[in-house]
Design a protein around this motif. Structure first.
Motif, PDB file in Angstrom:
ATOM      1  N   GLN A  55       1.015  -1.093   0.077  1.00  0.00           N
ATOM      2  CA  GLN A  55       0.008   0.057  -0.171  1.00  0.00           C
ATOM      3  C   GLN A  55       0.847   1.325   0.113  1.00  0.00           C
ATOM      4  N   ALA A  56       2.010   1.178   0.573  1.00  0.00           N
ATOM      5  CA  ALA A  56       2.903   2.565   0.721  1.00  0.00           C
ATOM      6  C   ALA A  56       3.872   2.423  -0.204  1.00  0.00           C
ATOM      7  N   GLY A  57       4.353   1.168  -0.771  1.00  0.00           N
ATOM      8  CA  GLY A  57       5.412   0.989  -1.527  1.00  0.00           C
ATOM      9  C   GLY A  57       4.813   0.816  -2.929  1.00  0.00           C
ATOM     10  N   LEU A  58       4.503  -0.337  -3.387  1.00  0.00           N
ATOM     11  CA  LEU A  58       3.940  -0.743  -4.560  1.00  0.00           C
ATOM     12  C   LEU A  58       3.285   0.370  -5.194  1.00  0.00           C
ATOM     13  N   LEU A  59       1.968   0.850  -4.523  1.00  0.00           N
ATOM     14  CA  LEU A  59       1.028   1.837  -5.396  1.00  0.00           C
ATOM     15  C   LEU A  59       2.021   2.941  -5.580  1.00  0.00           C
ATOM     16  N   ARG A  60       2.789   3.672  -4.790  1.00  0.00           N
ATOM     17  CA  ARG A  60       3.566   4.904  -4.869  1.00  0.00           C
ATOM     18  C   ARG A  60       4.386   4.729  -6.127  1.00  0.00           C
ATOM     19  N   GLU A  61       5.116   3.689  -6.061  1.00  0.00           N
ATOM     20  CA  GLU A  61       6.005   3.377  -7.256  1.00  0.00           C
ATOM     21  C   GLU A  61       5.177   3.399  -8.689  1.00  0.00           C
ATOM     22  N   LEU A  62       4.103   2.885  -8.713  1.00  0.00           N
ATOM     23  CA  LEU A  62       3.259   2.642  -9.683  1.00  0.00           C
ATOM     24  C   LEU A  62       2.805   4.221 -10.215  1.00  0.00           C
ATOM     25  N   ASP A  63       2.444   5.038  -9.116  1.00  0.00           N
ATOM     26  CA  ASP A  63       2.174   6.277  -9.216  1.00  0.00           C
ATOM     27  C   ASP A  63       3.249   7.064  -9.799  1.00  0.00           C
ATOM     28  N   LEU A  64       4.417   6.811  -9.542  1.00  0.00           N
ATOM     29  CA  LEU A  64       5.751   7.559 -10.199  1.00  0.00           C
ATOM     30  C   LEU A  64       6.267   7.022 -11.525  1.00  0.00           C
ATOM     31  N   ASP A  65       5.453   6.107 -12.147  1.00  0.00           N
ATOM     32  CA  ASP A  65       5.788   5.717 -13.356  1.00  0.00           C
ATOM     33  C   ASP A  65       7.016   4.872 -13.293  1.00  0.00           C
ATOM     34  N   ARG A  66       7.094   3.853 -12.517  1.00  0.00           N
ATOM     35  CA  ARG A  66       8.237   2.845 -12.432  1.00  0.00           C
ATOM     36  C   ARG A  66       7.970   1.825 -13.471  1.00  0.00           C
ATOM     37  N   VAL A  67       6.912   1.769 -13.828  1.00  0.00           N
ATOM     38  CA  VAL A  67       6.523   0.896 -14.945  1.00  0.00           C
ATOM     39  C   VAL A  67       5.973   1.820 -16.033  1.00  0.00           C
ATOM     40  N   PRO A  68       6.327   1.997 -17.346  1.00  0.00           N
ATOM     41  CA  PRO A  68       5.952   2.709 -18.290  1.00  0.00           C
ATOM     42  C   PRO A  68       4.332   3.043 -18.116  1.00  0.00           C
ATOM     43  N   GLY A  69       3.931   4.336 -17.944  1.00  0.00           N
ATOM     44  CA  GLY A  69       2.578   4.438 -18.109  1.00  0.00           C
ATOM     45  C   GLY A  69       1.688   4.035 -16.859  1.00  0.00           C
ATOM     46  N   SER A  70       2.210   3.662 -15.784  1.00  0.00           N
ATOM     47  CA  SER A  70       1.517   3.132 -14.659  1.00  0.00           C
ATOM     48  C   SER A  70       1.046   4.288 -13.831  1.00  0.00           C
ATOM     49  N   SER A  71       1.376   5.430 -13.862  1.00  0.00           N
ATOM     50  CA  SER A  71       0.845   6.600 -13.349  1.00  0.00           C
ATOM     51  C   SER A  71      -0.748   6.716 -13.805  1.00  0.00           C
ATOM     52  N   ARG A  72      -0.924   6.184 -15.021  1.00  0.00           N
ATOM     53  CA  ARG A  72      -2.363   6.515 -15.312  1.00  0.00           C
ATOM     54  C   ARG A  72      -3.326   5.196 -15.319  1.00  0.00           C
ATOM     55  N   TRP A  73      -2.782   4.125 -14.594  1.00  0.00           N
ATOM     56  CA  TRP A  73      -3.419   3.129 -14.432  1.00  0.00           C
ATOM     57  C   TRP A  73      -4.562   3.130 -13.420  1.00  0.00           C
ATOM     58  N   HIS A  74      -5.466   2.419 -13.503  1.00  0.00           N
ATOM     59  CA  HIS A  74      -6.655   2.386 -12.522  1.00  0.00           C
ATOM     60  C   HIS A  74      -5.953   1.348 -11.360  1.00  0.00           C
ATOM     61  N   LYS A  75      -6.252   1.727 -10.095  1.00  0.00           N
ATOM     62  CA  LYS A  75      -5.766   0.934  -9.187  1.00  0.00           C
ATOM     63  C   LYS A  75      -6.788   0.674  -7.850  1.00  0.00           C
ATOM     64  N   CYS A  76      -6.998  -0.641  -7.716  1.00  0.00           N
ATOM     65  CA  CYS A  76      -8.088  -0.959  -6.898  1.00  0.00           C
ATOM     66  C   CYS A  76      -7.362  -1.763  -5.606  1.00  0.00           C
ATOM     67  N   VAL A  77      -7.716  -1.050  -4.464  1.00  0.00           N
ATOM     68  CA  VAL A  77      -7.057  -2.076  -3.274  1.00  0.00           C
ATOM     69  C   VAL A  77      -8.029  -2.087  -1.998  1.00  0.00           C
ATOM     70  N   PHE A  78      -8.140  -3.493  -1.679  1.00  0.00           N
ATOM     71  CA  PHE A  78      -9.294  -3.804  -0.856  1.00  0.00           C
ATOM     72  C   PHE A  78      -8.831  -5.036  -0.389  1.00  0.00           C
ATOM     73  N   THR A  79      -9.406  -5.518   0.922  1.00  0.00           N
ATOM     74  CA  THR A  79      -9.286  -6.755   1.393  1.00  0.00           C
ATOM     75  C   THR A  79     -10.522  -7.686   1.234  1.00  0.00           C
ATOM     76  N   PRO A  80     -10.683  -8.928   1.278  1.00  0.00           N
ATOM     77  CA  PRO A  80     -11.636  -9.840   0.962  1.00  0.00           C
ATOM     78  C   PRO A  80     -12.782  -9.661   1.857  1.00  0.00           C
TER      79      PRO A  80
END
Length: 1000
Positions: free
Chosen positions: A124-149
């Motif tokens: 929640q603090a590491g992966l999602l922030r890295e994606l927001d920073l475009d660590r994977v090309p284009g990932s800052s524009r991706w939809h991100k769903c976070v939840f527990t079952p």
């Protein structure tokens, strides 16, 4: 001013002056050392010979200018704390790289580790922030769903994806997301273990797993609909292994979150402080690490327990609350109770501020927020806030108690639920630990009652789900005030239903007792009255023992049988006698302990005195079964060096007909052989056989031991193993299978070979092994296992059917389906085996985790033998009958291996209504709805039916009783319908009287 002194043979400073002292040896000399400080300076000891000097402190009463705490405490790091999340750079880079690869390969990315290792923070603090920073090309524009079952995982997933796709139809999700050219979707499912701790609906679990597998899979060359990442506790692997898709994902590149190195920990402590302008007093970090159990070293992982990070986070947050100005100090840290006391101190402070009645209420509330583990660690439970408060007995006080613990961040409130913030509280607050271990059995009973009530509610309060018998008996000591509203309603309905059934049974027993009393002489009545008191006492003792025997029946059949025998010795009556005879006619397991991982293959030596087992721990173990009741391991395990096998692949094995050679594979492309003439000292035989595709998945040896068949990803290969030291290939590989070969078996005395590939069964003529010919292709959906004896072939499929084939003349293609049986329930057959005489079929049911025996002398009319064999906690992976048919070995995905001693005689009996005549020589048992069958029970051999079934108008026989002289039989159904039969001539039993519905 500071003074550091080290001298040889010099006495230490007085105690009031010394901040630290010690002694070390240098050769033959002893060196004493003392450390002290003057003025405002302080000396702190981090390790035995490690001291830190601070030259002064902030002025007393210094005011802090920093109001932001960069340490989240027990709550863990989420997106709000992402700017202060440090120390996991290397692990984050690896996770990002794996997620990038899954854009092409698809599949679920598993992140696993112990509770408290840092999985949620990483996601929640590491992966999602890295994606927001475009660590994977284009990932800052991706939809991100976070939840527990949560307790409704399908609804939680639907709610998340409906916001992205605009539809709640799962079939539309995959189509829209996989075909879209727009931003990708990342689904992060944290605390995945909630699927097993909070959701008790097995069907919803399976549906949820199917949905996320469908989202993460690649179809028709298109990209996966979504990138799915799950975070799960490592101790829930057995629960995951019940779902093949999750088991595969766990072993397909799962990422483990382990202990941090000293350098990573230092970064995680210091960098957040630097970001907000905090200072950390010299020596505090070293003291923290010493308390945590970190050994010195800059690169390797620390030696602290992986689950202790929440304690460090909480200690840092409470130290921030005790800061001196803008400095985190050693004194402030010590005031918190240090790492192993900070959490308990915070919790105790909240508890101590409560009034006495609030403290007692806090105990009831907190233990309700814990799921007590039976075979796993205790876990948190999420409960509706209104339900928790409303059922507390004092809602205003309960709301205040919850608010107090929530303010201290020990509890977390969501929209309408409340839960314990972190499982570290369960382990490290002694008071809560004591509460949970007080009356732990009672808490487990209440927990099971709550789960049963939830199922009852979901089934629209179906009466068949109510508690009965021993389950209801265990609730006698439960205080309804400690239960939820649903559980109280469930318990009340169960007791009312039980009372009604007791009245019906009591009325039936009174009727039967009156009829028996008419036949007894006056002397017998007088004797009965004289012994009544002693009988009541013995009956009560026997009843208590039988209740415990019923409770242990599913989990420990051996103990249940011993308790039933003890109850019979205390009070011998028809019920206990029937139970003892039933247990004597039941198979009891003997565990074979040794494998460290899943056991997936077993085989008997032809003489039945040795059993071989292979497991995912890459070992083959041999067991001495000379005394089946006391099996012992033979020699050391056989290791398979350098086996490049696929994860969780099969490890087939076979013995040669003379029992001197064992042939097996570790699931790689090689086949190996061992000389086991002396099983305690196996010796490798020849070189491994190579060239088996991408790995051997199945294996069979002809009855004459001359031809070996091996299956791999798409083909079957034949080998001449007349000389196992120099095996030779026979002809070309047998092709035509579209999928991996799951099972092989020789049939028709070795004249034919059957192979299954998950969809079809191909039968080959092997009269000329070098030039085999295809005889026939038989279809069976999801066929996964085969078994054969003589001219009978059995196949098990994922369509929940077992098909029995008659292969009498394979060369003339006289192949027919002789019979079929169905596995009931949510699972399906995971393994099958036929007894050497072909009369008994063993079927492993993955749904009920049991093994069911079928009587199949006539394949067209298979009959289920009762009862099922229970003992595994997961589905069985392999079954094998001993050569005498009296023993059955079963291997399971729960890493267990059980040996079952089967009784010499077994009856196909439906239900539990039965009664024995005098001396146990005659038995009356349920035949079908409304009828019974009589059996002759000899001292040796199998019971034989006597006469025709006794049929009446009774609907669903509930009770059966036989008079002491065996000349009269009474039966009663649940409606009070009673029928009497004259058994003077059991072969020609006749109806005496049908009392209809007179008994109530």
């Amino acid at each position: 001013m500071s003074d550091h002194r080290m001298s040889r043979a010099q006495p230490p400073l007085p105690e009031e002056e010394a901040a630290g002292s010690g002694m070390v040896r240098a050769g033959d000399e002893v060196i004493h050392f003392n450390v002290r400080a003057d003025g405002n300076s302080r000396v702190y000891q981090a390790e035995v010979q490690q001291f830190f000097l601070t030259s002064g402190k902030a002025p007393p009463g210094a005011v802090s200018t920093i109001t932001t705490c960069p340490y989240p405490g027990l709550s863990g790091f989420d997106r709000r704390y992402a700017d202060w999340f440090f120390g996991r750079g290397s692990l984050l880079s690896e996770l990002i790289a794996r997620l990038d690869r899954r854009q092409v390969s698809g599949g679920i990315q598993v992140v696993e580790g112990k509770s408290g290792a840092g999985k949620s923070s990483l996601l929640q603090a590491g992966l999602l922030r890295e994606l927001d920073l475009d660590r994977v090309p284009g990932s800052s524009r991706w939809h991100k769903c976070v939840f527990t079952p949560s307790n409704r995982p399908v609804e939680a997933l639907t709610e998340q994806l409906a916001q992205v796709t605009g539809t709640e139809d799962p079939d539309e999700w995959t189509c829209r997301l996989a075909a879209a050219d727009g931003p990708r979707l990342v689904v992060v499912i944290d605390q995945f273990e909630e699927l097993f701790t909070l959701c008790d609906d097995e069907e919803q679990r399976r549906r949820f797993v199917q949905l996320i597998v469908g989202l993460s899979g690649c179809r028709d060359g298109r990209r996966p609909a979504a990138l799915v990442v799950i975070g799960v506790r490592a101790d829930f692997y057995p629960a995951l292994s019940d779902h093949p898709e999750l088991r595969s994902a766990f072993h397909d590149g799962s990422l483990r979150v382990g202990a941090m190195s000293e350098a990573e920990l230092r970064e995680a402590v210091l960098r957040p402080a630097e970001k907000v302008g905090l200072s950390i007093e010299r020596g505090l970090v070293e003291l923290l690490f010493a308390d945590l159990g970190v050994t010195s070293g800059e690169t390797g992982p620390g030696s602290y327990e992986e689950g202790r990070l929440p304690l460090l986070a909480h200690a840092l947050r409470t130290t921030w609350q005790q800061r001196d100005g803008d400095t985190l100090t050693v004194d402030g840290y010590k005031q918190t109770g240090r790492i192993y006391g900070a959490l308990a101190k915070t919790a105790d402070q909240v508890y101590d501020r409560l009034p006495p009645e609030g403290g007692r209420l806090a105990e009831r509330l907190l233990v309700r927020l814990v799921k007590v583990g039976e075979q796993s660690e205790d876990a948190r439970r999420r409960i509706l806030y209104d339900e928790l408060v409303a059922t507390s007995g004092d809602p205003p006080l309960a709301a205040a108690v919850v608010d107090q613990f929530t303010s201290a961040r020990l509890l977390t409130r969501h929209r309408d639920t409340v839960e314990i913030t972190h499982e570290a509280l369960l382990r490290d607050w002694p008071r809560l630990h004591t509460w949970l271990n007080t009356d732990r059995i009672g808490r487990l009973s209440r927990q099971k009652l709550e789960e049963a009530a939830s199922t009852w509610e979901k089934q629209d309060r179906d009466p068949s789900f109510l508690y009965r018998g021993a389950n209801l008996e265990q609730t006698r000591e439960i205080d309804p005030a400690e239960l939820s509203t649903a559980a109280r309603a469930f318990l009340t309905a169960s007791r009312e239903s039980d009372l009604r059934e007791r009245r019906i049974r009591f009325a039936a027993k009174i009727t039967i007792a009156v009829l028996v009393l008419i036949l007894l002489a006056t002397t017998g009545v007088v004797i009965w009255q004289g012994l009544e008191a002693a009988q009541q006492r013995d009956m009560a003792r026997a009843s208590r023992i039988m209740v415990e025997a019923d409770r242990q029946r599913e989990s420990d059949a051996s103990l249940s049988a011993q308790l039933a025998l003890a109850a019979h010795r205390v009070k011998a009556d028809d019920d206990t006698f029937t139970r003892v005879i039933s247990e004597a006619n039941s198979a009891l397991p003997t565990p074979l302990l040794g494998h460290a991982d899943v056991v997936n293959s077993i085989t008997y030596r032809p003489d039945g005195r040795v059993l071989a087992s292979a497991g995912d721990d890459l070992t083959i173990r041999l067991w001495d079964l000379s005394d089946p009741a006391r099996p012992v391991p033979l020699g050391r395990p056989i290791g398979v060096p350098g086996a490049a096998r696929r994860e969780r692949s099969p490890q087939p094995m076979v013995f040669s007909p003379d029992g001197h050679t064992l042939i097996g594979s570790a699931g790689d492309e090689t086949i190996r052989a061992w000389d086991v003439s002396d099983p305690a000292r196996p010796v490798p035989l020849g070189r491994p056989i190579t060239g088996n595709g991408r790995g051997v998945t199945a294996m069979a040896l002809s009855p004459d031991g001359r031809t070996l068949a091996s299956g791999d990803d798409v083909a079957i290969r034949l080998w001449d193993v007349t000389d196992m030291a120099r095996p030779l290939p026979l002809g070309r590989p047998l092709t035509g299978h579209a999928h991996v070969i799951d099972a092989l078996t020789f049939v028709a005395d070795g004249h034919a070979l059957a192979g299954a590939d998950g969809q079809t069964i191909r039968l080959w003529n092997l009269d000329r092994p070098a030039r085999p010919t295809l005889l026939r292709v038989m279809k069976h959906t999801g066929v996964k296992d085969l078994a054969s004896v003589g001219e009978t072939l059995a196949s098990a499929g994922e369509d929940k059917t077992i098909r029995l084939w008659n292969i009498s003349r394979p060369e003339r293609q006289l192949i027919t389906e002789a019979g079929r049986l169905t596995v009931e329930g949510p699972g399906g057959p995971s393994a099958i085996a036929l007894s050497p005489d072909g009369r008994t079929l063993a079927v492993a049911d993955s749904g009920s985790r049991s093994i069911v025996l079928w009587d199949v002398p006539d394949p067209a009319r298979p009959t289920r033998l009762s009862p099922s064999l229970t003992g595994h906690t997961s589905g069985a992976s392999s079954l094998a009958f001993g050569p005498d048919g009296r023993t059955l070995a079963s291997a399971s995905y729960d890493r267990s291996l059980l040996l079952w001693n089967l009784p010499g005689s077994r009856l196909a009996i439906e239900g539990s209504a039965m009664a024995f005549g005098p001396g146990g020589r005659m038995l009356a048992s349920l035949h079908d709805i409304g009828s019974l069958r009589l059996w002759d029970v000899p001292d040796q051999g199998s019971p034989r039916p006597r006469g025709r079934p006794l049929r009446s108008q009774a609907r669903g026989i509930d009770a059966v009783a036989m008079s002491p002289d065996g000349r009269m039989l009474a039966i009663c159904d649940s409606d009070g319908h009673t029928v009497l039969w004259d058994l003077s001539d059991p072969a020609k039993a006749c109806l005496i009287n049908d009392l209809g519905g007179a008994v109530r």
